[in-house]
Design an enzyme around this catalytic site. Sequence first.
Site, PDB file in Angstrom:
ATOM      1  N   HIS A  18       2.490   1.736  -1.945  1.00  0.00           N
ATOM      2  CA  HIS A  18       1.867   0.848  -2.771  1.00  0.00           C
ATOM      3  C   HIS A  18       1.429  -0.182  -2.337  1.00  0.00           C
ATOM      4  O   HIS A  18       0.371  -1.022  -2.624  1.00  0.00           O
ATOM      5  CB  HIS A  18       2.687   0.632  -4.179  1.00  0.00           C
ATOM      6  CG  HIS A  18       2.635   1.787  -4.959  1.00  0.00           C
ATOM      7  ND1 HIS A  18       3.631   2.563  -5.232  1.00  0.00           N
ATOM      8  CD2 HIS A  18       1.765   2.704  -5.892  1.00  0.00           C
ATOM      9  CE1 HIS A  18       3.346   3.770  -5.870  1.00  0.00           C
ATOM     10  NE2 HIS A  18       2.240   3.635  -6.158  1.00  0.00           N
TER      11      HIS A  18
ATOM     12  N   ARG B   5      -3.760   5.507 -16.960  1.00  0.00           N
ATOM     13  CA  ARG B   5      -2.492   6.410 -16.872  1.00  0.00           C
ATOM     14  C   ARG B   5      -1.360   5.582 -17.549  1.00  0.00           C
ATOM     15  O   ARG B   5      -1.298   4.270 -17.305  1.00  0.00           O
ATOM     16  CB  ARG B   5      -2.256   6.285 -15.204  1.00  0.00           C
ATOM     17  CG  ARG B   5      -0.677   6.919 -15.028  1.00  0.00           C
ATOM     18  CD  ARG B   5      -0.289   7.439 -13.768  1.00  0.00           C
ATOM     19  NE  ARG B   5      -0.104   6.029 -13.123  1.00  0.00           N
ATOM     20  CZ  ARG B   5       0.246   6.090 -11.601  1.00  0.00           C
ATOM     21  NH1 ARG B   5      -0.068   7.248 -11.050  1.00  0.00           N
ATOM     22  NH2 ARG B   5       0.605   4.911 -10.937  1.00  0.00           N
TER      23      ARG B   5
ATOM     24  N   GLU C 233       1.471  16.152 -10.136  1.00  0.00           N
ATOM     25  CA  GLU C 233       1.936  15.461  -9.013  1.00  0.00           C
ATOM     26  C   GLU C 233       3.384  16.290  -8.617  1.00  0.00           C
ATOM     27  O   GLU C 233       4.050  15.981  -7.481  1.00  0.00           O
ATOM     28  CB  GLU C 233       2.535  14.045  -9.242  1.00  0.00           C
ATOM     29  CG  GLU C 233       1.335  13.270  -9.810  1.00  0.00           C
ATOM     30  CD  GLU C 233       1.697  11.956 -10.361  1.00  0.00           C
ATOM     31  OE1 GLU C 233       1.984  10.894  -9.476  1.00  0.00           O
ATOM     32  OE2 GLU C 233       2.379  11.606 -11.492  1.00  0.00           O
TER      33      GLU C 233
ATOM     34  N   ASN D 225      -0.409  11.796  -3.620  1.00  0.00           N
ATOM     35  CA  ASN D 225       0.646  10.966  -2.919  1.00  0.00           C
ATOM     36  C   ASN D 225       1.847  11.448  -3.410  1.00  0.00           C
ATOM     37  O   ASN D 225       2.737  11.607  -2.404  1.00  0.00           O
ATOM     38  CB  ASN D 225       0.435   9.471  -3.619  1.00  0.00           C
ATOM     39  CG  ASN D 225      -1.091   8.801  -3.301  1.00  0.00           C
ATOM     40  OD1 ASN D 225      -1.802   9.503  -2.606  1.00  0.00           O
ATOM     41  ND2 ASN D 225      -1.220   7.884  -3.956  1.00  0.00           N
ATOM     42  N   ASP D 226       2.158  11.789  -4.580  1.00  0.00           N
ATOM     43  CA  ASP D 226       3.433  12.337  -5.044  1.00  0.00           C
ATOM     44  C   ASP D 226       3.322  13.967  -4.436  1.00  0.00           C
ATOM     45  O   ASP D 226       4.509  14.548  -4.301  1.00  0.00           O
ATOM     46  CB  ASP D 226       3.887  12.030  -6.504  1.00  0.00           C
ATOM     47  CG  ASP D 226       4.383  10.648  -6.415  1.00  0.00           C
ATOM     48  OD1 ASP D 226       5.197  10.217  -5.647  1.00  0.00           O
ATOM     49  OD2 ASP D 226       3.787   9.781  -7.261  1.00  0.00           O
TER      50      ASP D 226
ATOM     51  N   ARG E  30       7.314   9.631   0.929  1.00  0.00           N
ATOM     52  CA  ARG E  30       6.082   9.039   1.293  1.00  0.00           C
ATOM     53  C   ARG E  30       6.421   7.613   1.751  1.00  0.00           C
ATOM     54  O   ARG E  30       5.402   7.073   2.244  1.00  0.00           O
ATOM     55  CB  ARG E  30       5.276   9.059   0.163  1.00  0.00           C
ATOM     56  CG  ARG E  30       5.511   8.176  -1.115  1.00  0.00           C
ATOM     57  CD  ARG E  30       4.886   8.262  -2.510  1.00  0.00           C
ATOM     58  NE  ARG E  30       3.971   7.364  -2.648  1.00  0.00           N
ATOM     59  CZ  ARG E  30       3.128   7.398  -3.769  1.00  0.00           C
ATOM     60  NH1 ARG E  30       3.438   8.039  -4.689  1.00  0.00           N
ATOM     61  NH2 ARG E  30       2.389   6.316  -4.086  1.00  0.00           N
TER      62      ARG E  30
ATOM     63  N   CYS F 105      -6.618  11.710  -7.787  1.00  0.00           N
ATOM     64  CA  CYS F 105      -6.601  10.126  -7.758  1.00  0.00           C
ATOM     65  C   CYS F 105      -5.311   9.791  -6.666  1.00  0.00           C
ATOM     66  O   CYS F 105      -5.268   8.713  -6.466  1.00  0.00           O
ATOM     67  CB  CYS F 105      -6.282   9.722  -9.013  1.00  0.00           C
ATOM     68  SG  CYS F 105      -4.669  10.328  -9.831  1.00  0.00           S
TER      69      CYS F 105
HETATM   70  C1  PEP Z   1      -0.116   9.889  -6.650  1.00  0.00           C
HETATM   71  O1  PEP Z   1       0.882  10.151  -6.782  1.00  0.00           O
HETATM   72  O2  PEP Z   1      -0.854  10.331  -6.006  1.00  0.00           O
HETATM   73  C2  PEP Z   1      -0.735   8.971  -7.462  1.00  0.00           C
HETATM   74  C3  PEP Z   1      -1.925   8.502  -7.572  1.00  0.00           C
HETATM   75  O3  PEP Z   1      -0.015   7.867  -8.150  1.00  0.00           O
HETATM   76  P1  PEP Z   1       0.913   6.882  -7.387  1.00  0.00           P
HETATM   77  O4  PEP Z   1       0.253   6.655  -5.981  1.00  0.00           O
HETATM   78  O5  PEP Z   1       0.704   5.538  -8.346  1.00  0.00           O
HETATM   79  O6  PEP Z   1       2.372   7.373  -7.455  1.00  0.00           O
HETATM   80 MG    MG Z   2       2.295   9.187  -8.199  1.00  0.00          MG
END
Ligand code: PEP
Ligand code: MG
Length: 568
Positions: A187, A330, A429, A452-453, A463, A500
Amino acid sequence: MIEGIAASNGIAIAKAYQLVTPELTYEKKSIDDPNKEVERLEKALDTAKEELEKIRAHTRKEMGDEHAEIFSAHLLVLDDPELVNPIKDKIRNENVIAETALEETTNMFIDMFKNMDNEYMRERAADIQDVAKRVLAHLLGVTIPNPGLIDEEVIVIAKDLTPSDTAQLNREFVQGFATDIGGRTSHSAIMARSLEIPAVVGTKEITDIVQHNDMVIVDGIEGKVILNPSDDELASYKKKQANFDKQKEEWAELKDEPTITADKEQVELAANIGTPDDVASVLANGGEGIGLYRTEFLYMGKSQLPTEDEQYDAYKTVLEQMEDKPVVVRTLDIGGDKELSYLDLPEELNPFLGFRAIRFCLENEDIFRTQLRALLRASAHGNLKIMFPMVATLEEFQQANNILLDEKQNLKDEGISVSDDIEVGIMVEIPSTAVIAKQFAKEVDFFSIGTNDLIQYTMAADRMNERVSYLYQPYHPAILNLISTVIEAAHAEDKWVGMCGEMAGDSIAIPALLGLGLDEFSMSATSILPARTQIRGLSQEKMASCKNKFLSMGTAEEVVEFVKEKTE
Ligand code: PEP
Ligand code: MG
């Protein structure tokens, strides 16, 4: 030169600011002159007070009253005679140094409050702990660095930046940052892109190598940090910086143009945001919507949960500024690397696999309902879509959606207007959800793939952990096949699919995603114009015609080679 992961584009050149908490150790000894120790304590308390006032003023200015509140709570602790007097008494009665008296007394209060069956008192324990650490640092003559205290141009060097540290960075002064840990999707990296400051993460050792005030260059394009550059290096990076600025100007020419491929297929380019303040950058970068509003930031950096009205104001502000453009909000995705100190949740061995996101919301229905009510009320002010994070089973979606429908009915019964066209979707995810996307597609209005997840769960590679970052492979055929399954399932039911996760803005992934039929790409605002430039030069038909080929490949490397070859 120190190598890391390029986390946010651009070149920054400035002095290093070490944001590393110093060791707070000392030798326990007895004393002869208690009055002198009490004086030392009083001085440390005063310095801590001045410092907290500064941080509070800065936070108030940058982030508003709500976020500054936590520092008011800390100031109250410092002024509380019921805490300060027992410390002084201990010095006088037991002839101990101020450090020992401070630690032992505050630990006693912390233990007492922590074990109380009262959330408010448990929060006070956290406040006392923070304040005690600050005063102890002053007694020992060291400072606890705080991003809110920076008042000159610097590059922040840290082990990691928590989302709330990053939120406090002052854009006026912080030119860039470099960290030991983290990856492109941690993040702190995501925040760096939304703040539009160059960043390199996952260097493993930068905090050991760079000293406070060293001159550094952060090359966020290639993922390098140059320490104490020579004149030649400085000149060459200044040139690179100027070229980057020029390229930005070229991209800007496409700001108001549609996102259409060379063969006239239109896709949507949306942005990911964390706060209402980010909307200005979305519009400035030609965003056609918001594909992910991460609402967690409303809950972080504070001492208590945001109220329904506070949330309503934030959502309404975003919706109004975006006019009729889609805004996908979200619901709360807390857990993983996003903590809420005031909830005092127990530590977990595997927080990314633990009690987070929708799992947390379904067990804390009151918190969830408050957010849903705020969202439903705000729906009257724009084009709102709601999505639930980390959905692993159909039952979770159904349960969350039933609560949403219930709150909608409650509001209507109260005579409050709510839009009737709110689409409700889920983030994909978790591999289980991608695999049975067909079943989900019958029930949801849309999907947004959170790579990302999804990548970390599919490849079993944390990650945040740079040691396994080689396994974090967006172009791995396993990931592309899952994405393809989701898109096909949605299209069979006439539903749309967005992405996303950070992969949506990745220039190697974009041609493959176009070929797979992705409808909406949501990314950091600063990635939108480069992505639009790229998409306008690609043929959707050509990429779709080679989809079966890359889906059947064995390695990410082969996919990358193949996509590059097809797009040259
Ligand atoms: C993801 O997991 O791809 C996502 C957009 O959520 P975050 O990065 O906030 O976990
Ligand atoms: Mg996520």
